[in-house]
Design a protein around this motif. Structure first.
Motif, mmCIF file in Angstrom:
data_model
loop_
_atom_site.group_PDB
_atom_site.id
_atom_site.type_symbol
_atom_site.label_atom_id
_atom_site.label_comp_id
_atom_site.label_asym_id
_atom_site.label_seq_id
_atom_site.Cartn_x
_atom_site.Cartn_y
_atom_site.Cartn_z
ATOM 1 N N VAL A 139 0.839 -1.197 0.000
ATOM 2 C CA VAL A 139 0.000 0.000 0.000
ATOM 3 C C VAL A 139 0.876 1.249 0.000
ATOM 4 O O VAL A 139 0.631 2.196 -0.756
ATOM 5 C CB VAL A 139 -0.939 0.008 1.231
ATOM 6 N N LEU A 140 1.898 1.237 0.827
ATOM 7 C CA LEU A 140 2.792 2.388 0.903
ATOM 8 C C LEU A 140 3.624 2.516 -0.367
ATOM 9 O O LEU A 140 3.826 3.628 -0.869
ATOM 10 C CB LEU A 140 3.697 2.281 2.127
ATOM 11 N N LEU A 141 4.098 1.414 -0.897
ATOM 12 C CA LEU A 141 4.898 1.456 -2.119
ATOM 13 C C LEU A 141 4.080 1.962 -3.307
ATOM 14 O O LEU A 141 4.605 2.674 -4.166
ATOM 15 C CB LEU A 141 5.493 0.078 -2.412
ATOM 16 N N LEU A 142 2.804 1.613 -3.343
ATOM 17 C CA LEU A 142 1.937 2.112 -4.418
ATOM 18 C C LEU A 142 1.676 3.612 -4.288
ATOM 19 O O LEU A 142 1.388 4.286 -5.274
ATOM 20 C CB LEU A 142 0.609 1.356 -4.436
ATOM 21 N N ALA A 143 1.773 4.110 -3.073
ATOM 22 C CA ALA A 143 1.528 5.532 -2.834
ATOM 23 C C ALA A 143 2.764 6.376 -3.096
ATOM 24 O O ALA A 143 2.680 7.610 -3.144
ATOM 25 C CB ALA A 143 1.037 5.745 -1.402
ATOM 26 N N ALA A 144 3.933 5.735 -3.248
ATOM 27 C CA ALA A 144 5.154 6.469 -3.579
ATOM 28 C C ALA A 144 5.060 6.980 -5.015
ATOM 29 O O ALA A 144 4.231 6.517 -5.793
ATOM 30 C CB ALA A 144 6.363 5.555 -3.409
ATOM 31 N N GLU A 145 5.867 7.931 -5.356
ATOM 32 C CA GLU A 145 5.926 8.521 -6.702
ATOM 33 C C GLU A 145 4.704 9.355 -7.055
ATOM 34 O O GLU A 145 4.442 9.594 -8.226
ATOM 35 C CB GLU A 145 6.117 7.452 -7.784
ATOM 36 N N LYS A 146 3.919 9.741 -6.051
ATOM 37 C CA LYS A 146 2.774 10.615 -6.316
ATOM 38 C C LYS A 146 2.404 11.330 -5.020
ATOM 39 O O LYS A 146 2.959 11.046 -3.966
ATOM 40 C CB LYS A 146 1.576 9.821 -6.845
ATOM 41 N N ASP A 147 1.476 12.245 -5.107
ATOM 42 C CA ASP A 147 0.943 12.880 -3.904
ATOM 43 C C ASP A 147 -0.051 11.893 -3.302
ATOM 44 O O ASP A 147 -1.095 11.609 -3.874
ATOM 45 C CB ASP A 147 0.262 14.195 -4.262
ATOM 46 N N ALA A 148 0.291 11.352 -2.146
ATOM 47 C CA ALA A 148 -0.520 10.297 -1.526
ATOM 48 C C ALA A 148 -1.568 10.839 -0.560
ATOM 49 O O ALA A 148 -2.174 10.075 0.186
ATOM 50 C CB ALA A 148 0.404 9.323 -0.795
ATOM 51 N N THR A 149 -1.823 12.127 -0.593
ATOM 52 C CA THR A 149 -2.767 12.745 0.341
ATOM 53 C C THR A 149 -4.149 12.114 0.252
ATOM 54 O O THR A 149 -4.735 11.728 1.264
ATOM 55 C CB THR A 149 -2.853 14.263 0.094
ATOM 56 N N ASP A 150 -4.694 12.002 -0.954
ATOM 57 C CA ASP A 150 -6.035 11.425 -1.113
ATOM 58 C C ASP A 150 -6.069 9.980 -0.646
ATOM 59 O O ASP A 150 -7.022 9.558 0.025
ATOM 60 C CB ASP A 150 -6.500 11.512 -2.570
ATOM 61 N N ASP A 151 -5.035 9.215 -0.990
ATOM 62 C CA ASP A 151 -4.973 7.815 -0.549
ATOM 63 C C ASP A 151 -4.993 7.736 0.971
ATOM 64 O O ASP A 151 -5.706 6.920 1.550
ATOM 65 C CB ASP A 151 -3.712 7.134 -1.072
ATOM 66 N N PHE A 152 -4.218 8.593 1.617
ATOM 67 C CA PHE A 152 -4.120 8.583 3.069
ATOM 68 C C PHE A 152 -5.450 8.978 3.717
ATOM 69 O O PHE A 152 -5.919 8.337 4.654
ATOM 70 C CB PHE A 152 -3.011 9.535 3.532
ATOM 71 N N GLU A 153 -6.064 10.025 3.204
ATOM 72 C CA GLU A 153 -7.306 10.531 3.797
ATOM 73 C C GLU A 153 -8.489 9.589 3.542
ATOM 74 O O GLU A 153 -9.381 9.479 4.379
ATOM 75 C CB GLU A 153 -7.606 11.927 3.269
ATOM 76 N N ASN A 154 -8.498 8.901 2.415
ATOM 77 C CA ASN A 154 -9.612 8.008 2.084
ATOM 78 C C ASN A 154 -9.663 6.776 2.980
ATOM 79 O O ASN A 154 -10.711 6.152 3.115
ATOM 80 C CB ASN A 154 -9.553 7.586 0.623
ATOM 81 N N VAL A 155 -8.545 6.413 3.584
ATOM 82 C CA VAL A 155 -8.502 5.232 4.437
ATOM 83 C C VAL A 155 -9.114 5.520 5.802
ATOM 84 O O VAL A 155 -9.702 4.651 6.418
ATOM 85 C CB VAL A 155 -7.048 4.731 4.583
ATOM 86 N N GLY A 156 -9.008 6.737 6.280
ATOM 87 C CA GLY A 156 -9.548 7.082 7.587
ATOM 88 C C GLY A 156 -8.636 6.616 8.716
ATOM 89 O O GLY A 156 -9.048 5.814 9.552
#
Length: 138
Positions: free
Chosen positions: A46-63
């Motif tokens: 999950v973290l590796l997929l969030a690398a190379e981009k702005d992971a803000t939305d991914d982080f906030e969507n998980v809660g």
């Protein structure tokens, strides 16, 4: 946190995208989560997929929990220059293109329907005519 945090450009952060060296951008901040990969409850993928981009939305969507958010501080290494982050590609049609596409598809399907409404009765009449005249001769 330092009073004068280091500022990274996006391309520099994006290079840190593997298990031995993983950085994330969340809400304009850069986090070195390499040592956290194995501990992450959602798995390292999950973290590796969030690398190379702005992971803000991914982080906030998980809660994430408040304790998870507080834990992030120990991985904070600086900020990202937000002007260097590439704009996400929007794969949706613009509103005007969407209306045009809907209108043209509705027009073409309407034309097809009209054509079928004419051809089907003609086809039925042709079969009936054939059976009426040529069916009697046999």
């Amino acid at each position: 946190m330092d009073s004068d945090p280091k500022v990274f450009v996006f391309d520099e952060v994006a290079k840190h995208n593997h298990q031995r060296d993983c950085w994330l951008i969340i809400s304009g901040k850069v986090y070195d989560v390499t040592s956290f990969l194995e501990e992450h409850p959602g798995g390292d993928e999950v973290l590796l997929l969030a690398a190379e981009k702005d992971a803000t939305d991914d982080f906030e969507n998980v809660g994430h929990s408040l304790s998870a958010i507080e834990q992030m501080e120990k991985y904070y290494i600086g900020n990202v220059d937000m002007s260097t982050i590439p704009k996400p590609i929007d794969y949706r049609l613009a509103a005007s293109q969407s209306v045009k596409a809907t209108t043209s598809s509705a027009e073409s399907s309407g034309s097809l329907l009209t054509l079928l409404q004419i051809l089907v009765p003609l086809l039925i009449m042709g079969v009936a005519f054939y059976l009426q005249f040529y069916g009697k001769k046999q």
